[in-house]
Design an enzyme around this catalytic site. Structure first.
Site, PDB file in Angstrom:
ATOM      1  N   GLU A  11       0.828  -1.190   0.000  1.00 25.15           N
ATOM      2  CA  GLU A  11       0.000   0.000   0.000  1.00 25.15           C
ATOM      3  C   GLU A  11       0.870   1.250   0.000  1.00 25.15           C
ATOM      4  O   GLU A  11       1.966   1.257   0.558  1.00 25.15           O
ATOM      5  CB  GLU A  11      -0.929   0.009   1.232  1.00 25.15           C
ATOM      6  CG  GLU A  11      -1.977  -1.095   1.172  1.00 25.15           C
ATOM      7  CD  GLU A  11      -2.893  -1.108   2.380  1.00 25.15           C
ATOM      8  OE1 GLU A  11      -4.079  -1.451   2.215  1.00 25.15           O
ATOM      9  OE2 GLU A  11      -2.417  -0.782   3.496  1.00 25.15           O
ATOM     10  N   CYS A  54      -0.601   6.445  10.197  1.00 24.24           N
ATOM     11  CA  CYS A  54       0.653   5.867  10.651  1.00 24.24           C
ATOM     12  C   CYS A  54       0.420   4.575  11.421  1.00 24.24           C
ATOM     13  O   CYS A  54      -0.368   4.516  12.363  1.00 24.24           O
ATOM     14  CB  CYS A  54       1.371   6.876  11.541  1.00 24.24           C
ATOM     15  SG  CYS A  54       2.953   6.299  12.168  1.00 24.24           S
TER      16      CYS A  54
END
Length: 312
Positions: free
Chosen positions: A30, A284
């Protein structure tokens, strides 16, 4: 190209897009596009120059060997290294969606565990036709000491970010098992050598985990550890990585206290990362292969600060 984009998912925040990329060997990675507008922020009390820009968070491995307890990617285990071409192709794919100004190697994998391919990819990115400034490329690492020693010679103008996450070795090893191979004092020594060679700020990434590394004594220990380096500390609110996680994010109050202490007592520039793309697992620590349905479409609304703003 050897890779294809299988899915593009847009966040409800209207500034974040996640790409699911299938590699030639069938593995997936990704990448995340984050859009910013510098005119909406201020630095030193003055409006920032510039305007709209996009940062690409890029992957260097499918999965990861580091097994950090707070990171979803680690739950995948290690699948494979990407070739330099597959790394660069993420930039190509993203460029069809948005004009990319900055690249951060903060996606899936430990970049310095795929050292040769990452260096070759960066060399391509700063060359024709991309011509990215090396100062707009950031490589993040948990602290692979031998590779950091090489990086200062191979890519001296690229930005270095270190995933520190704790100011003492015992806590680092508890939440980052790979840290046992890289003692904290040895890591500090190599960062001093790196900075002497490169002469630029080092970014310190520090995830805020409630009751684990976010107390007053941890702020003092972190300040003392880093006070002789020229660093910017980026405090990162913990993002949920599934119902099985036993971590909780620090309270906003604790994060502000932590930041204030580092700034006022140790005079270290300290920021708090603005979270983007949480609803599409694009924030994150959330990158893990899971097909999801696309959400809302993009808009021109851009309100968050970019990592490049920390370079000034």
């Amino acid at each position: 190209m050897t890779s294809i984009v299988e899915l593009v998912t847009n966040s409800e925040d209207k500034v974040t897009t996640k790409l699911l990329v299938r590699l030639q060997n069938g593995s997936h990675v990704e990448a995340v596009i984050m859009r910013y507008d510098t005119r909406l922020g201020k630095y030193g009390g003055k409006p920032r120059p510039g305007g709209p820009r996009s940062t690409l968070c890029i992957s260097s491995q499918a999965g990861c060997k580091m097994s950090c307890k707070f990171c979803a990617t680690g739950s995948m285990g290690f699948k494979c290294n990407l070739s330099s071409g597959e790394i660069v192709e993420q930039l190509v794919h993203a460029s069809f969606i948005s004009s990319i100004r900055n690249v951060v190697f903060m996606g899936m994998g430990e970049p310095l565990n795929n050292y040769t391919a990452v260096v070759e990819a960066v060399q391509s990115m700063i060359s024709f036709p991309f011509r990215l400034s090396p100062k707009r490329i950031t490589i993040s690492t948990v602290g692979i000491i031998p590779a950091i020693k090489k990086l200062k010679d191979d890519l001296p103008n690229v930005r270095l970010a270190v995933s520190l996450h704790a100011p003492i070795q015992d806590i680092r090893c508890q939440i980052m098992p790979a840290a046992s191979a890289f003692p904290l004092q040895r890591l500090m020594d190599v960062l001093h050598l790196y900075q002497e060679k490169c002469g630029q700020k080092i970014f310190i990434e520090y995830i805020m985990l409630d009751g684990i590394n976010d107390q007053e004594q941890h702020a003092h220990e972190l300040g003392k550890l880093l006070k002789t380096l020229d660093v910017v500390i980026n405090l990162i609110p913990f993002n949920a990585i599934g119902s099985s996680s036993h971590f909780m994010s620090s309270s906003e109050q604790n994060v502000k206290k932590f930041q204030k202490m580092l700034r006022e007592v140790y005079k270290i520039r300290t920021t708090v990362r603005k979270q983007m793309g949480q609803d599409i697992s694009g924030a994150c620590g959330q990158l893990v292969i899971k097909i999801s349905k696309p959400t809302s479409q993009l808009s021109a609304s851009m309100e968050l600060p970019d990592i490049e703003d920390l370079h000034t």
